[in-house]
Design a protein around this motif. Structure first.
Motif, PDB file in Angstrom:
ATOM      1  N   PHE A 163       0.816  -1.211   0.000  1.00 49.05           N
ATOM      2  CA  PHE A 163       0.000   0.000   0.000  1.00 49.05           C
ATOM      3  C   PHE A 163       0.853   1.266   0.000  1.00 49.05           C
ATOM      4  O   PHE A 163       0.417   2.311  -0.472  1.00 49.05           O
ATOM      5  N   GLU A 164       2.081   1.149   0.489  1.00 48.65           N
ATOM      6  CA  GLU A 164       3.021   2.274   0.392  1.00 48.65           C
ATOM      7  C   GLU A 164       3.420   2.481  -1.065  1.00 48.65           C
ATOM      8  O   GLU A 164       3.481   3.607  -1.554  1.00 48.65           O
ATOM      9  N   LEU A 165       3.692   1.365  -1.765  1.00 45.05           N
ATOM     10  CA  LEU A 165       4.104   1.446  -3.169  1.00 45.05           C
ATOM     11  C   LEU A 165       2.961   1.920  -4.069  1.00 45.05           C
ATOM     12  O   LEU A 165       3.189   2.641  -5.039  1.00 45.05           O
ATOM     13  N   ASP A 166       1.744   1.481  -3.763  1.00 45.41           N
ATOM     14  CA  ASP A 166       0.594   1.858  -4.586  1.00 45.41           C
ATOM     15  C   ASP A 166      -0.667   1.921  -3.719  1.00 45.41           C
ATOM     16  O   ASP A 166      -1.382   0.918  -3.590  1.00 45.41           O
ATOM     17  N   PRO A 167      -0.938   3.095  -3.133  1.00 51.45           N
ATOM     18  CA  PRO A 167      -2.122   3.243  -2.271  1.00 51.45           C
ATOM     19  C   PRO A 167      -3.441   2.933  -2.996  1.00 51.45           C
ATOM     20  O   PRO A 167      -4.424   2.570  -2.341  1.00 51.45           O
ATOM     21  N   SER A 168      -3.450   3.029  -4.322  1.00 51.81           N
ATOM     22  CA  SER A 168      -4.689   2.761  -5.060  1.00 51.81           C
ATOM     23  C   SER A 168      -5.104   1.286  -4.986  1.00 51.81           C
ATOM     24  O   SER A 168      -6.231   0.942  -5.339  1.00 51.81           O
ATOM     25  N   LEU A 169      -4.213   0.420  -4.517  1.00 56.04           N
ATOM     26  CA  LEU A 169      -4.543  -1.004  -4.403  1.00 56.04           C
ATOM     27  C   LEU A 169      -5.379  -1.321  -3.160  1.00 56.04           C
ATOM     28  O   LEU A 169      -6.057  -2.347  -3.119  1.00 56.04           O
ATOM     29  N   LYS A 170      -5.335  -0.459  -2.183  1.00 58.20           N
ATOM     30  CA  LYS A 170      -6.017  -0.745  -0.913  1.00 58.20           C
ATOM     31  C   LYS A 170      -7.499  -1.078  -1.077  1.00 58.20           C
ATOM     32  O   LYS A 170      -7.986  -2.025  -0.447  1.00 58.20           O
ATOM     33  N   PRO A 171      -8.258  -0.368  -1.927  1.00 59.26           N
ATOM     34  CA  PRO A 171      -9.678  -0.707  -2.077  1.00 59.26           C
ATOM     35  C   PRO A 171      -9.941  -2.101  -2.664  1.00 59.26           C
ATOM     36  O   PRO A 171     -11.054  -2.618  -2.547  1.00 59.26           O
ATOM     37  N   LEU A 172      -8.944  -2.718  -3.270  1.00 55.01           N
ATOM     38  CA  LEU A 172      -9.130  -4.072  -3.801  1.00 55.01           C
ATOM     39  C   LEU A 172      -9.253  -5.103  -2.682  1.00 55.01           C
ATOM     40  O   LEU A 172      -9.708  -6.222  -2.915  1.00 55.01           O
ATOM     41  N   PHE A 173      -8.830  -4.727  -1.481  1.00 53.62           N
ATOM     42  CA  PHE A 173      -8.841  -5.648  -0.341  1.00 53.62           C
ATOM     43  C   PHE A 173      -9.980  -5.262   0.587  1.00 53.62           C
ATOM     44  O   PHE A 173      -9.825  -4.461   1.499  1.00 53.62           O
ATOM     45  N   LYS A 174     -11.142  -5.860   0.319  1.00 56.39           N
ATOM     46  CA  LYS A 174     -12.354  -5.486   1.036  1.00 56.39           C
ATOM     47  C   LYS A 174     -12.518  -6.224   2.361  1.00 56.39           C
ATOM     48  O   LYS A 174     -13.202  -5.766   3.249  1.00 56.39           O
TER      49      LYS A 174
ATOM     50  N   GLY B 139     -10.520  -7.129  -9.890  1.00 55.15           N
ATOM     51  CA  GLY B 139     -10.051  -5.837 -10.370  1.00 55.15           C
ATOM     52  C   GLY B 139      -8.537  -5.711 -10.474  1.00 55.15           C
ATOM     53  O   GLY B 139      -8.006  -4.633 -10.721  1.00 55.15           O
ATOM     54  N   VAL B 140      -7.829  -6.823 -10.282  1.00 50.73           N
ATOM     55  CA  VAL B 140      -6.371  -6.795 -10.394  1.00 50.73           C
ATOM     56  C   VAL B 140      -6.008  -6.650 -11.871  1.00 50.73           C
ATOM     57  O   VAL B 140      -6.527  -7.366 -12.729  1.00 50.73           O
ATOM     58  N   LYS B 141      -5.125  -5.701 -12.139  1.00 52.86           N
ATOM     59  CA  LYS B 141      -4.663  -5.441 -13.501  1.00 52.86           C
ATOM     60  C   LYS B 141      -3.239  -5.965 -13.671  1.00 52.86           C
ATOM     61  O   LYS B 141      -2.523  -6.169 -12.699  1.00 52.86           O
ATOM     62  N   GLU B 142      -2.847  -6.135 -14.913  1.00 52.56           N
ATOM     63  CA  GLU B 142      -1.526  -6.700 -15.197  1.00 52.56           C
ATOM     64  C   GLU B 142      -0.410  -5.914 -14.515  1.00 52.56           C
ATOM     65  O   GLU B 142       0.529  -6.496 -13.967  1.00 52.56           O
ATOM     66  N   GLU B 143      -0.498  -4.586 -14.514  1.00 46.48           N
ATOM     67  CA  GLU B 143       0.567  -3.771 -13.922  1.00 46.48           C
ATOM     68  C   GLU B 143       0.672  -3.935 -12.400  1.00 46.48           C
ATOM     69  O   GLU B 143       1.711  -3.632 -11.825  1.00 46.48           O
ATOM     70  N   HIS B 144      -0.370  -4.427 -11.769  1.00 47.59           N
ATOM     71  CA  HIS B 144      -0.329  -4.630 -10.319  1.00 47.59           C
ATOM     72  C   HIS B 144       0.652  -5.745  -9.930  1.00 47.59           C
ATOM     73  O   HIS B 144       1.174  -5.747  -8.815  1.00 47.59           O
ATOM     74  N   TYR B 145       0.880  -6.668 -10.838  1.00 50.28           N
ATOM     75  CA  TYR B 145       1.765  -7.791 -10.529  1.00 50.28           C
ATOM     76  C   TYR B 145       3.194  -7.329 -10.233  1.00 50.28           C
ATOM     77  O   TYR B 145       3.866  -7.910  -9.391  1.00 50.28           O
ATOM     78  N   GLU B 146       3.640  -6.300 -10.925  1.00 54.10           N
ATOM     79  CA  GLU B 146       4.990  -5.792 -10.668  1.00 54.10           C
ATOM     80  C   GLU B 146       5.086  -5.209  -9.258  1.00 54.10           C
ATOM     81  O   GLU B 146       6.065  -5.440  -8.545  1.00 54.10           O
TER      82      GLU B 146
END
Length: 137
Positions: free
Chosen positions: A32-43, A85-92
């Motif tokens: 979440f530090e690297l990408d705060p926009s990922l936090k909403p994916l974890f409900k 909602g996981v996108k390909e770029e999230h894997y990196e």
């Protein structure tokens, strides 16, 4: 992946199992530090999510010696993640958070060869997941 890489990943992961809760917490904090926009994916509850993550990694790591046995489950996971909602770029980003967590948790035991083995493992698993997600789309 070589047999040596598989052994490095498996032996290093066994050292993480006793600190699984801490490792999961470190992982999600870094993610979440690297990408705060990922936090909403974890409900769901993040501690419960952490337990699932550690179980999934344990299953995958222990199955590396027989990839054919785990490839279907890894593909299913990729398809499910696409649905979340996981996108390909999230894997990196996930890979970066995982490697950082392993470095932090294993300290001196996470040497260059072990890191290379983990990068190869993650790349293989993430590619399998991404390919399955793309096929399902």
């Amino acid at each position: 992946m070589t047999e040596t890489q598989i052994q490095l990943v498996q032996s290093s992961w066994e050292k993480c199992i006793p600190i699984a809760d801490t490792a999961a917490s470190l992982f999600y904090s870094k993610l979440f530090e690297l990408d705060p926009s990922l936090k909403p994916l974890f409900k769901s509850d993040i501690k419960e999510q952490g337990k699932k993550l550690m179980t999934m990694i344990t299953t995958a790591v222990r199955g590396l010696s027989n990839l054919e046995a785990i490839v279907g489950a890894v593909q299913d996971m990729g398809r499910r993640h696409a649905g979340y909602g996981v996108k390909e770029e999230h894997y990196e980003t996930v890979g970066s958070a995982l490697i950082w967590t392993l470095k932090k948790g294993l300290g001196d035991d996470f040497d260059e060869a072990t890191e290379e083995a983990w990068v190869a493992t993650y790349t293989l698993l993430a590619s399998t997941m991404k390919d399955a997600a793309a096929e399902a789309a």
